[in-house]
Scaffold this motif. Structure first.
Motif, PDB file in Angstrom:
ATOM      1  N   MET A   1       0.772  -1.191   0.002  1.00  0.00           N
ATOM      2  CA  MET A   1      -0.131   0.022  -0.106  1.00  0.00           C
ATOM      3  C   MET A   1       0.790   1.282  -0.034  1.00  0.00           C
ATOM      4  SD  MET A   1      -2.937   1.326   2.632  1.00  0.00           S
ATOM      5  CE  MET A   1      -2.364   2.549   3.260  1.00  0.00           C
ATOM      6  N   ASN A   2       2.028   1.414   0.890  1.00  0.00           N
ATOM      7  CA  ASN A   2       2.872   2.358   0.998  1.00  0.00           C
ATOM      8  C   ASN A   2       3.402   2.422  -0.320  1.00  0.00           C
ATOM      9  OD1 ASN A   2       2.886   4.070   3.061  1.00  0.00           O
ATOM     10  ND2 ASN A   2       4.347   2.887   4.122  1.00  0.00           N
ATOM     11  N   LEU A   3       3.657   1.679  -1.121  1.00  0.00           N
ATOM     12  CA  LEU A   3       4.587   1.856  -2.418  1.00  0.00           C
ATOM     13  C   LEU A   3       3.673   2.479  -3.524  1.00  0.00           C
ATOM     14  CD1 LEU A   3       6.879   0.995  -4.293  1.00  0.00           C
ATOM     15  CD2 LEU A   3       5.808  -1.061  -4.721  1.00  0.00           C
ATOM     16  N   ILE A   4       2.256   2.204  -3.308  1.00  0.00           N
ATOM     17  CA  ILE A   4       1.527   2.816  -4.190  1.00  0.00           C
ATOM     18  C   ILE A   4       1.194   4.301  -4.026  1.00  0.00           C
ATOM     19  CG2 ILE A   4      -0.950   2.717  -5.331  1.00  0.00           C
ATOM     20  CD1 ILE A   4      -0.773  -0.020  -5.177  1.00  0.00           C
ATOM     21  N   LEU A   5       1.000   4.204  -2.567  1.00  0.00           N
ATOM     22  CA  LEU A   5       0.863   5.952  -2.408  1.00  0.00           C
ATOM     23  C   LEU A   5       2.040   6.675  -2.687  1.00  0.00           C
ATOM     24  CD1 LEU A   5      -0.966   5.530   1.008  1.00  0.00           C
ATOM     25  CD2 LEU A   5      -1.962   5.714  -1.357  1.00  0.00           C
ATOM     26  N   ARG A   6       3.311   6.221  -2.208  1.00  0.00           N
ATOM     27  CA  ARG A   6       4.580   7.123  -2.481  1.00  0.00           C
ATOM     28  C   ARG A   6       4.680   7.057  -3.891  1.00  0.00           C
ATOM     29  NH1 ARG A   6       8.982   3.973   0.488  1.00  0.00           N
ATOM     30  NH2 ARG A   6       7.683   2.294  -0.083  1.00  0.00           N
TER      31      ARG A   6
END
Length: 183
Positions: A1-6
Motif C-alpha cells: 500500500m505504501n509503495l502505491i501511495l509513494r
C-alpha cells in the motif's frame, strides 16, 4: 500500500515539473510563431509542434488532476449526504476511475500491439502487412518525426492514471489523508 501511495506522490511531482516545462515550451512556440508571422516568414512546424505539445500537456495535466483530486465533479449530491456515505461514493468513483484506467491500458496494448511487433522481428513493414496498423510508421506533416513519440503519452497516461486511481482508492478505503491534494 505504501509503495502505491509513494509512487503516486512521486509521479505527481514529476508531472507538475513536466507541466511547467510544457507550458514554457508552448508559450515559446507561440511567441516564435507570432514573431515569425509578423515578419512574413511563417514557421508551420511551430504550429504543429505547439499543438502536439498541448495534447501531451492535456494528458499529463489530467493525470495530475486525478492525483490531486481536482478533476471535475458535480458535488450537489455528495455535499448533501453524510460523511460515511460521501466516503462510499468516493470509493465507488475511484473504482470507476481505476476501471477506466485499466481499460485504457488494455486499449493501448491493442493499439500498439507490441506482441505482434515482436513476432514480426520489429520489422515495421512486416508488422504493417500483418496488422494494417501504421502507429509506428506515421510521420508528422511538418516536423518530420514519427507520431509515435506523441502517441506514447497515451500508455503513459494509462499507467499514471492506474497508479493515481489506485492510490486514491487506497486512501479512501483506509481513510488515509491525501498528501498535497485538494480537499
Amino acid at each position: 500500500m505504501n509503495l502505491i501511495l509513494r509512487s503516486s506522490d512521486w509521479i505527481a511531482r514529476i508531472e507538475a515539473a513536466l507541466l511547467k516545462l510544457l507550458v514554457a515550451a508552448v508559450l515559446m512556440l507561440m511567441v516564435l510563431n507570432v514573431v515569425s508571422r509578423a515578419v512574413n516568414w511563417s514557421l508551420y512546424w511551430a504550429d504543429e509542434l505547439a499543438i502536439n505539445l498541448m495534447v501531451v500537456f492535456a494528458f499529463v495535466g489530467s493525470s495530475l488532476m486525478f492525483a490531486q483530486r481536482r478533476n471535475f465533479a458535480v458535488t450537489l449530491l455528495s455535499d448533501a449526504v453524510s460523511g460515511a456515505t460521501r466516503r462510499r461514493m468516493s470509493i465507488a468513483v475511484q473504482c470507476i476511475n481505476l476501471g477506466f484506467a485499466l481499460f485504457l491500458a488494455y486499449a493501448c496494448w491493442v493499439w500498439f500491439d507490441p506482441a505482434t511487433l515482436a513476432q514480426s522481428g520489429f520489422d515495421l513493414k512486416l508488422f504493417f502487412e500483418k496488422t494494417f496498423n501504421s502507429v509506428y510508421q506515421e510521420v508528422t506533416n511538418t516536423i518530420g518525426v514519427r507520431r509515435l513519440w506523441f502517441f506514447l503519452v497515451m500508455p503513459l497516461f494509462a499507467f499514471t492514471l492506474i497508479i493515481h486511481s489506485a492510490a486514491c482508492l487506497l486512501r479512501d478505503v483506509c481513510n488515509v489523508p491525501a498528501t498535497g491534494a485538494a480537499p
